[in-house]
Design a protein around this motif. Structure first.
Motif, mmCIF file in Angstrom:
data_model
loop_
_atom_site.group_PDB
_atom_site.id
_atom_site.type_symbol
_atom_site.label_atom_id
_atom_site.label_comp_id
_atom_site.label_asym_id
_atom_site.label_seq_id
_atom_site.Cartn_x
_atom_site.Cartn_y
_atom_site.Cartn_z
ATOM 1 N N GLU A 1 0.807 -1.219 0.000
ATOM 2 C CA GLU A 1 0.000 0.000 0.000
ATOM 3 C C GLU A 1 0.842 1.273 0.000
ATOM 4 O O GLU A 1 0.424 2.295 -0.542
ATOM 5 C CB GLU A 1 -0.927 0.006 1.217
ATOM 6 C CG GLU A 1 -1.981 -1.085 1.192
ATOM 7 C CD GLU A 1 -2.852 -1.042 2.429
ATOM 8 O OE1 GLU A 1 -2.896 0.018 3.079
ATOM 9 O OE2 GLU A 1 -3.483 -2.062 2.753
ATOM 10 N N ASP A 2 2.016 1.232 0.621
ATOM 11 C CA ASP A 2 2.814 2.448 0.742
ATOM 12 C C ASP A 2 3.916 2.541 -0.309
ATOM 13 O O ASP A 2 4.840 3.346 -0.185
ATOM 14 C CB ASP A 2 3.436 2.533 2.140
ATOM 15 C CG ASP A 2 4.254 1.290 2.489
ATOM 16 O OD1 ASP A 2 4.238 0.329 1.697
ATOM 17 O OD2 ASP A 2 4.897 1.287 3.566
ATOM 18 N N GLN B 1 -0.801 4.332 -7.708
ATOM 19 C CA GLN B 1 -0.943 4.968 -6.403
ATOM 20 C C GLN B 1 -1.596 6.339 -6.511
ATOM 21 O O GLN B 1 -2.156 6.835 -5.536
ATOM 22 C CB GLN B 1 0.434 5.119 -5.732
ATOM 23 C CG GLN B 1 1.062 3.816 -5.263
ATOM 24 C CD GLN B 1 0.430 3.286 -3.984
ATOM 25 O OE1 GLN B 1 -0.588 3.786 -3.521
ATOM 26 N NE2 GLN B 1 1.027 2.253 -3.407
ATOM 27 N N ARG B 2 -1.533 6.945 -7.684
ATOM 28 C CA ARG B 2 -2.033 8.312 -7.857
ATOM 29 C C ARG B 2 -2.969 8.361 -9.055
ATOM 30 O O ARG B 2 -2.644 7.859 -10.133
ATOM 31 C CB ARG B 2 -0.864 9.283 -8.074
ATOM 32 C CG ARG B 2 0.164 9.241 -6.963
ATOM 33 C CD ARG B 2 1.352 10.149 -7.239
ATOM 34 N NE ARG B 2 2.025 9.848 -8.499
ATOM 35 C CZ ARG B 2 2.875 8.838 -8.668
ATOM 36 N NH1 ARG B 2 3.147 8.028 -7.651
ATOM 37 N NH2 ARG B 2 3.455 8.633 -9.829
ATOM 38 N N GLY C 1 -3.112 2.430 -2.430
ATOM 39 C CA GLY C 1 -3.206 3.046 -1.114
ATOM 40 C C GLY C 1 -4.658 3.151 -0.669
ATOM 41 O O GLY C 1 -5.571 3.297 -1.481
ATOM 42 N N ARG D 1 -7.456 6.752 -1.251
ATOM 43 C CA ARG D 1 -6.722 7.812 -1.937
ATOM 44 C C ARG D 1 -7.698 8.681 -2.737
ATOM 45 O O ARG D 1 -8.434 8.175 -3.578
ATOM 46 C CB ARG D 1 -5.682 7.216 -2.877
ATOM 47 C CG ARG D 1 -4.545 6.464 -2.182
ATOM 48 C CD ARG D 1 -3.556 7.436 -1.543
ATOM 49 N NE ARG D 1 -2.525 6.744 -0.796
ATOM 50 C CZ ARG D 1 -1.354 6.366 -1.307
ATOM 51 N NH1 ARG D 1 -1.088 6.589 -2.580
ATOM 52 N NH2 ARG D 1 -0.459 5.774 -0.551
ATOM 53 N N ARG E 1 -5.652 13.125 -6.810
ATOM 54 C CA ARG E 1 -4.348 13.624 -6.339
ATOM 55 C C ARG E 1 -4.197 15.130 -6.535
ATOM 56 O O ARG E 1 -3.335 15.759 -5.897
ATOM 57 C CB ARG E 1 -3.211 12.902 -7.056
ATOM 58 C CG ARG E 1 -2.995 13.297 -8.506
ATOM 59 C CD ARG E 1 -1.730 12.679 -9.071
ATOM 60 N NE ARG E 1 -1.508 13.076 -10.454
ATOM 61 C CZ ARG E 1 -0.829 14.159 -10.818
ATOM 62 N NH1 ARG E 1 -0.303 14.945 -9.894
ATOM 63 N NH2 ARG E 1 -0.675 14.458 -12.100
ATOM 64 N N GLY F 1 -9.896 3.535 -4.109
ATOM 65 C CA GLY F 1 -9.683 4.951 -3.856
ATOM 66 C C GLY F 1 -10.732 5.493 -2.902
ATOM 67 O O GLY F 1 -11.569 4.757 -2.367
#
Length: 648
Positions: A430-431, A459-460, A485, A488, A491, A518
């Motif tokens: 996740e990170d 991730q974004r 993540g 989220r 972004r 997300g």
């Protein structure tokens, strides 16, 4: 002109069975009634064997001794003639959906369809008993059988959960001596069960094991030696664990004469093997068109295999790394010569431990490729872009996210005919940072407008990029966006991703599979329920803010078959909102949500034809449920549940 009078009594009219529909609440598992309505589930026919299911059916006098001792000849009953004609027609009906519909017309169609079905597909090995399946379908030549839920691919189904193939192999053997093909997915298969295949099916030709476990090279050796007519042996993403000291030389067990082998796939078999035996096998297999080898094959060995099989259409390259011999390392130009001679290649995969310096060798075949799989090759954009620039006819592309947004931009500029794209993460935690984002997704949407299926880990992301995808690629059938993540947002704006996923279901009218993640609120699920009318499979991760999300989905997605939810704030109220819809679904999986044993028990009590399995990881918390697996079954609760599975 009227017919002359006769002293023989006229036959009674043939009664017409009522063509009723299966009950809407349980299309796949409705109970049969005692009337002449068509059966609506996989079950035994409970008639008395006369082929009609009614005691007052007209039966002609076949004794040739009508009134007055007339010498009437024999003739076939009209019902039998019609069934023979119907069976001949149904032989040409190949689509499973069409066959299922035909079987619901009436009892005679039900029987005729069962007798002419050649492929048996079981989407859940616990949905029906093996005995029941083989009793209904008598002429099967191919069996496709699925076991564990799909979340087993993400290690979310505990080890030892079940899906053993043993009861199915035991039932198939006596019932189908002419069986030619078996495909198993996410099932546990032992060597002893593999050994039953050549003993039970003398004409066996094709074995495909996908995401299976439990077997070793000993079982493969039995298949290679015993199945003398084998055409296909495909081992795909199987979980293979075997000590090198126990490895059997299974490749050398194939017949020493010319073989019928057309496809050999074993890139997931991670143990060493006898390369000389493989080279000889390839040489005596003139029909071989698909070959995918494991990471113990160097490029020097790959070149020898390609020389033995110049007509390959699908090639898995193995390691794609040099292991220099006495003569030194193979040069790029030498390898390029081998690829140039392989003019039939359309699908290239492997690259399991690739040395990017050798990638220019495949330029010779790139223009012919329709499928390229780099999902095991951690290529940078500098290494990937020169290759993709040559692949102008690609329709399927799998890559790792290491190619970055620039690599995806090159795909968009080159592959205008692309239909399927999968972007996998090198690091799925996740990170992790991740190398692709909304920039790459938007570039793909602008350049690959014929896209029909996309799986995209990142991730974004932004709503704007997802909206652009929905507008530029309206023919999407599959949209799977996995923002790794938790929760989220967009972004750039910080807003939930509701509008992006809303645009997908509004603009992509043919969408049948959707994965969402997300920061999502109930609004996103209202969009999905309101517009996702064709969605059959929905996967939800780290999303939603109340039980209303599930209610929107259940009420709106009327064709939903599979629903998978993990790490989302849904509880008993959301679960119970699906009570009117579970019978129409194949399964419902919930993992790490807010369920209680009481809520799951209420479902089991109100829906006795469903199997409700609950699993708890923390025994100290008596009322919480970590995992729920709910599915319809004609066989009732299974008997092989392990101790950590409680069937309510």
């Amino acid at each position: 002109m009227s017919a002359p009078p006769s002293s023989s009594p006229s036959p009674a009219p043939i009664p017409q069975p009522a063509a009723t529909l299966a009950p809407a609440g349980m299309r796949g598992a409705a109970a049969e009634d005692s009337s002449g309505s068509p059966p609506s589930r996989m079950s035994e026919d409970d008639d008395d064997g006369d082929g009609a299911g009614g005691g007052d059916r007209w039966a002609p006098d076949l004794r040739g001794c009508g009134n007055g001792g007339g010498g009437g000849g024999r003739w076939a009953p009209p019902d039998q003639v019609l069934e023979n004609v119907l069976e001949s027609v149904l032989e040409f009906l190949t689509a499973a959906r069409d066959r299922n519909a035909a079987s619901l017309v009436c009892r005679s169609w039900y029987r005729a369809e069962a007798q002419t079905r050649r492929e048996l597909f079981i989407g859940n090995c616990y949905a029906v008993s093996p005995r029941r399946a083989v009793e209904r379908f008598g002429g099967v030549r191919a069996v496709v059988l699925k076991g564990k839920p799909r979340f087993a691919d993400f290690s979310l189904v505990p080890h030892g959960w079940g899906a053993n193939v043993s009861p199915w192999v035991a039932a198939l053997g006596p019932a189908y001596p002419r069986l030619e093909r078996i495909c198993l997915k996410r099932m546990t298969v032992s060597d002893d069960e593999l050994a039953l295949i050549p003993k039970s099916f003398p004409l066996f030709k094709e074995l495909s094991l996908v995401c299976c476990d439990g077997f070793t090279t000993r079982g493969l050796a039995v298949i290679a030696e015993g199945c003398r007519h084998l055409r296909v042996l495909d081992l795909t993403e199987d979980y293979f664990h075997e000590e090198e000291s126990e490895v059997v030389d299974w490749i050398s067990k194939f017949p020493e004469c010319s073989t019928s082998l057309e496809s050999l796939v074993f890139d997931c078999v991670s143990v060493p093997f006898n390369f000389e035996a493989l080279e000889a096998l390839v040489a005596r297999s003139p029909a071989l068109r698909r070959l995918r080898v494991n990471d113990h094959v160097s490029i020097e060995q790959l070149r020898r295999l390609m020389a033995r099989a110049p007509h390959l259409t699908h090639l898995g390259t193995g390691s794609f790394r040099s292991e220099p011999g006495p003569g030194g390392a193979l040069s790029v130009s030498e390898l390029a010569t081998s690829f140039a001679a392989s003019r039939s290649l359309v699908c290239l995969s492997g690259f399991l431990d690739a040395n990017a310096a050798y990638l220019p060798a495949i330029y010779q075949v790139c223009a012919n490729l329709t499928s390229l799989n780099f999902s095991f090759a951690g290529l940078t954009d500098e290494e990937f872009i020169p290759v993709i620039r040559h692949c102008v006819n690609l329709r399927t592309l799998w890559v790792l996210d290491t190619v970055g947004d620039e690599g995806l931009r090159a795909v968009a500029e080159t592959c205008s005919n692309l239909r399927e794209l999968r972007v996998f993460p090198l690091d799925a935690t996740e990170d992790s940072e991740g190398s692709v984002s909304d920039i790459g997704l938007q570039a793909i949407s602008e350049g690959c407008r014929k896209l029909e299926s996309i799986l995209y880990f990142c991730q974004r992301m932004t709503n704007a990029a997802v909206i652009a995808m929905s507008e530029n690629c309206p023919d999407l059938l599959v949209f799977r966006l996995c923002i790794m993540g938790r929760h989220r947002p967009d972004r750039i704006t910080g807003a939930p991703m509701d509008e992006g996923f809303g645009a997908i279901v509004m603009n992509c009218k043919r969408l049948t599979r959707l994965s969402v993640s997300g920061l999502l609120t109930d609004k996103a699920f209202a969009y999905i329920g309101g517009h996702g009318k064709l969605i059959k499979t929905l996967s939800v991760a780290f999303a939603g803010n109340s039980d209303m999300s599930l209610q929107h989905v259940f009420e709106g997605c009327t064709r939903l078959q599979k629903l998978e939810v993990r790490d989302s704030p849904f509880g008993d109220k959301g679960l119970l909102s699906g009570l009117n819809y579970f019978y129409n679904m194949r399964f419902f999986w919930m993992n790490s949500c807010r369920l209680t044993v009481k809520g799951c028990g209420d479902v089991a009590q109100q829906m006795p034809n469903l199997v409700v399995e609950v699993m708890k990881e923390n025994e100290g918390e008596m009322d919480t449920v970590d995992k729920l697996y709910l599915y319809r079954s004609l066989a009732g609760p299974r008997e092989d549940a392990p101790s950590f599975v409680n069937i309510l």
